[in-house]
Design an enzyme around this catalytic site. Structure first.
Site, PDB file in Angstrom:
ATOM      1  N   GLY A  24       0.760  -1.251   0.000  1.00  0.00           N
ATOM      2  CA  GLY A  24       0.000   0.000   0.000  1.00  0.00           C
ATOM      3  C   GLY A  24       0.783   1.289   0.000  1.00  0.00           C
ATOM      4  CD  GLU A  35       0.675  -9.238   0.890  1.00  0.00           C
ATOM      5  OE1 GLU A  35       1.142 -10.386   0.804  1.00  0.00           O
ATOM      6  OE2 GLU A  35      -0.537  -9.014   0.968  1.00  0.00           O
ATOM      7  N   PRO A  36       4.567  -4.989  -0.800  1.00  0.00           N
ATOM      8  CG  PRO A  36       6.671  -3.970  -0.963  1.00  0.00           C
ATOM      9  CD  PRO A  36       5.926  -5.070  -0.244  1.00  0.00           C
ATOM     10  N   GLY A  37       3.483  -3.505  -3.871  1.00  0.00           N
ATOM     11  CA  GLY A  37       3.415  -3.708  -5.322  1.00  0.00           C
ATOM     12  C   GLY A  37       3.848  -2.436  -6.023  1.00  0.00           C
ATOM     13  NE  ARG A  38      -0.229   2.460  -5.932  1.00  0.00           N
ATOM     14  CZ  ARG A  38      -1.284   2.435  -6.753  1.00  0.00           C
ATOM     15  NH1 ARG A  38      -1.232   3.032  -7.912  1.00  0.00           N
ATOM     16  NH2 ARG A  38      -2.409   1.836  -6.393  1.00  0.00           N
ATOM     17  NE  ARG A  73      -2.999   3.698 -11.288  1.00  0.00           N
ATOM     18  CZ  ARG A  73      -2.740   4.901 -10.854  1.00  0.00           C
ATOM     19  NH1 ARG A  73      -2.097   5.762 -11.606  1.00  0.00           N
ATOM     20  NH2 ARG A  73      -3.114   5.279  -9.656  1.00  0.00           N
ATOM     21  CB  CYS A  82     -13.508   4.945 -30.034  1.00  0.00           C
ATOM     22  SG  CYS A  82     -12.559   4.852 -31.546  1.00  0.00           S
ATOM     23  CD  GLU A  83     -15.168   4.788 -24.021  1.00  0.00           C
ATOM     24  OE1 GLU A  83     -15.748   5.631 -23.307  1.00  0.00           O
ATOM     25  OE2 GLU A  83     -15.696   3.749 -24.435  1.00  0.00           O
ATOM     26  CE1 TYR A 130      -8.860   2.441  -9.575  1.00  0.00           C
ATOM     27  CE2 TYR A 130      -6.852   2.570 -10.878  1.00  0.00           C
ATOM     28  CZ  TYR A 130      -7.788   1.826 -10.186  1.00  0.00           C
ATOM     29  OH  TYR A 130      -7.637   0.466 -10.110  1.00  0.00           O
TER      30      TYR A 130
HETATM   31  C1  LIG Z   1      -2.823  -4.969  -4.143  1.00  0.00           C
HETATM   32  C2  LIG Z   1      -2.331  -5.647  -2.954  1.00  0.00           C
HETATM   33  C3  LIG Z   1      -1.041  -5.404  -2.482  1.00  0.00           C
HETATM   34  C4  LIG Z   1      -0.139  -4.364  -3.085  1.00  0.00           C
HETATM   35  O1  LIG Z   1      -0.658  -3.071  -2.991  1.00  0.00           O
HETATM   36  P1  LIG Z   1       0.219  -1.834  -3.468  1.00  0.00           P
HETATM   37  O2  LIG Z   1      -0.642  -0.670  -3.171  1.00  0.00           O
HETATM   38  O3  LIG Z   1       0.467  -2.008  -4.921  1.00  0.00           O
HETATM   39  O4  LIG Z   1       1.477  -1.844  -2.670  1.00  0.00           O
HETATM   40  C5  LIG Z   1      -0.588  -6.138  -1.422  1.00  0.00           C
HETATM   41  N1  LIG Z   1      -1.367  -7.070  -0.831  1.00  0.00           N
HETATM   42  C6  LIG Z   1      -2.611  -7.337  -1.258  1.00  0.00           C
HETATM   43  C7  LIG Z   1      -3.405  -8.380  -0.585  1.00  0.00           C
HETATM   44  C8  LIG Z   1      -3.138  -6.633  -2.323  1.00  0.00           C
HETATM   45  O5  LIG Z   1      -4.379  -6.891  -2.723  1.00  0.00           O
END
Ligand SMILES: *Cc1c(COP(=O)(O)O)cnc(C)c1O
Length: 452
Positions: free
Chosen positions: A253, A295-298, A335, A366-367, A339
């Site tokens: 997050g 568990e970072p993604g972004r 995005r 086409c939007e 959003y």
């Molecule tokens: C999407 C998600 C993440 C990663 O979120 P980011 O905002 O991208 O860091 C981690 N854990 C779970 C369960 C998620 O659904």
């Protein structure tokens, strides 16, 4: 405190060369656009590895930590190979992500499987490929997973996903006793879930709790509150059931910078808040040190990625906006239309020229809503100029589509003046690969027809 990669829209290797052209990873991006075509996703390997290392370093004061990459942000075999080298694990949420990781020889015991409606096939695949942990989301899944485990004569280590009652709204947050979320067990349902595991679901072993409170979070205090809530649950579960949980998964997050208006905390600031809260709560509840999982993604991939587009048509609305249209848009970056996400950009071949006009960068789809950036100041552009939009490494390719039957762009990775394709550009043939015409509707194609 040291700045981290999530705090800057620019990849760490970005610079403007003596000809005023943007370079990333030692590569001139205009040459990349010529070589690979546009639109083009470009990932900077140094930035990717820097974010992995900053996470590992930031949490290193605590002995027992696993950093997982939430692969839904950007999943390919190459990413798996890099994360494997950097010693990270993966948070996976589908059979497709499990398959991708396993096809890239990723160590599957480092994978945690999340999701609120995993299918039997996906759970079976997880058990067959040796996914390390399954994070069970609800009662239905507890029963399903236990029966699959029994049929395969396997024992599965699980976490329970909980809804901690913290809701984040990017810059602020509210805390509620009960949260209407589609994910996870409400705290009031936890006792019943554990009783079921103890009494009926004998092939499941509960090892921890998981919580994920949102995305693009700029507030550090929520993580401290989260640690307190999860620690309290550890203590309650120990008192009531005699189970000492070992794993505390705090989700992802952490926010990133998309434009200069965004001021996310650093990875070090987040780790400090989490580890301080942890120390406090372990003492308060007299708990042994659990394994901490994040568990970072972004924040791992976003700022490593940019997208290159070529300018095509432009339009000046009389007494209105000036639009410049590029050769991509909402299908490679949904995005802004989903959003109202904001982005920043440069004209890559005019990177040191002063802004001269305010324009709106429109996509080609086409939007009417297919606008990538509203009202940005740029030097005067001409057809063929290369626009570089920053911070597009997360949730862009992974949410892309073939809307308007347009092939998806290629993705490349750059480092030390070298560039390599990591996802091939789709072709028209790819677009019809899965089309089937029922025989009764098939009319013979004439001689000389391109498909005959
Ligand atoms: C999407 C998600 C993440 C990663 O979120 P980011 O905002 O991208 O860091 C981690 N854990 C779970 C369960 C998620 O659904």
């Amino acid at each position: 405190m040291q700045n981290t990669v999530n705090q800057s829209i620019m990849p760490v290797t970005a610079k403007i060369n003596e000809n005023g052209v943007l370079e990333i990873g030692g590569c001139n991006v205009v040459e990349l656009a010529e070589k690979y075509g546009t639109p083009l996703y470009v990932y900077d390997e140094d930035t990717l590895r820097a974010s992995c290392r900053q996470y590992k370093q930031a949490f290193s004061p605590y002995e027992n930590v696993s950093v997982l990459f939430a692969s839904k942000a950007f999943m390919t075999q190459t990413i798996c190979a890099i994360l494997k080298e950097e010693g990270l694990g993966l948070d996976v949420v589908s059979g497709g992500e499990i398959f991708t990781a396993s096809s890239a020889n990723f160590p599957m015991e480092r994978c945690y499987f999340n999701g609120n409606n995993k299918s039997s096939e996906e759970l079976e695949l997880a058990l067959e490929t040796g996914v390390g942990r399954i994070t069970v989301d609800n009662f239905f899944e507890l029963e399903l997973l236990d029966s699959i485990a029994k049929s395969k004569d396997k024992y599965v280590n699980i976490l329970l996903r909980i809804t901690p009652g913290i809701e984040c709204h990017t810059h602020e947050y509210i805390q509620t006793g009960h949260l209407d979320s589609k994910f996870g067990f409400d705290l009031s349902q936890l006792d019943e879930a554990i009783e079921l595991i103890q009494e009926r679901f004998s092939n499941l072993t509960l090892v921890g709790l998981h919580a994920h409170i949102g995305s693009q979070i700029f507030e550090t205090q929520v993580y401290s509150d989260l640690v307190a809530i999860v620690s309290e649950q550890f203590a309650k579960i120990h008192d009531k059931f005699g189970i000492m949980l070992e794993e505390m998964n705090l989700g992802g997050g952490l926010g990133v910078q998309y434009t200069s208006a965004d001021d996310p905390p650093s990875i070090f600031a987040i780790s400090e808040v989490i580890l301080n809260a942890l120390r406090e709560n372990l003492v308060k509840y007299n708990l042994p040190d659990p394994k901490i999982i994040i568990e970072p993604g972004r924040s791992i991939v976003c700022n490593a990625g940019v997208t290159l587009y070529a300018v095509g048509s432009s339009k000046q609305v009389p007494e209105g906006k000036k639009y410049i249209a590029v050769d991509g848009g909402m299908a490679d970056n949904p995005r802004p239309s989903m959003y109202q996400a904001k982005y920043d950009a440069l004209v890559a071949n005019k990177a040191n020229q002063k802004p001269e006009e305010t324009v709106t960068i429109a996509g080609r789809y086409c939007e009417s809503g297919d606008i990538l950036i509203n009202d940005i100041e740029l030097p005067e552009t001409e057809p063929g100029d290369i626009i570089c939009i920053f911070s597009t490494g997360a949730y862009n390719y992974s949410m892309s589509s073939n809307y308007n039957r347009i092939p998806k762009p290629a993705a490349i990775i750059v480092q030390n003046a070298q560039s390599d394709v990591i996802i091939k550009r789709e072709t028209y043939q790819d677009l019809i690969l899965h089309d089937v015409i029922p025989e009764r509707l098939m009319c013979p194609l004439g001689d000389g027809h391109p498909l005959s």
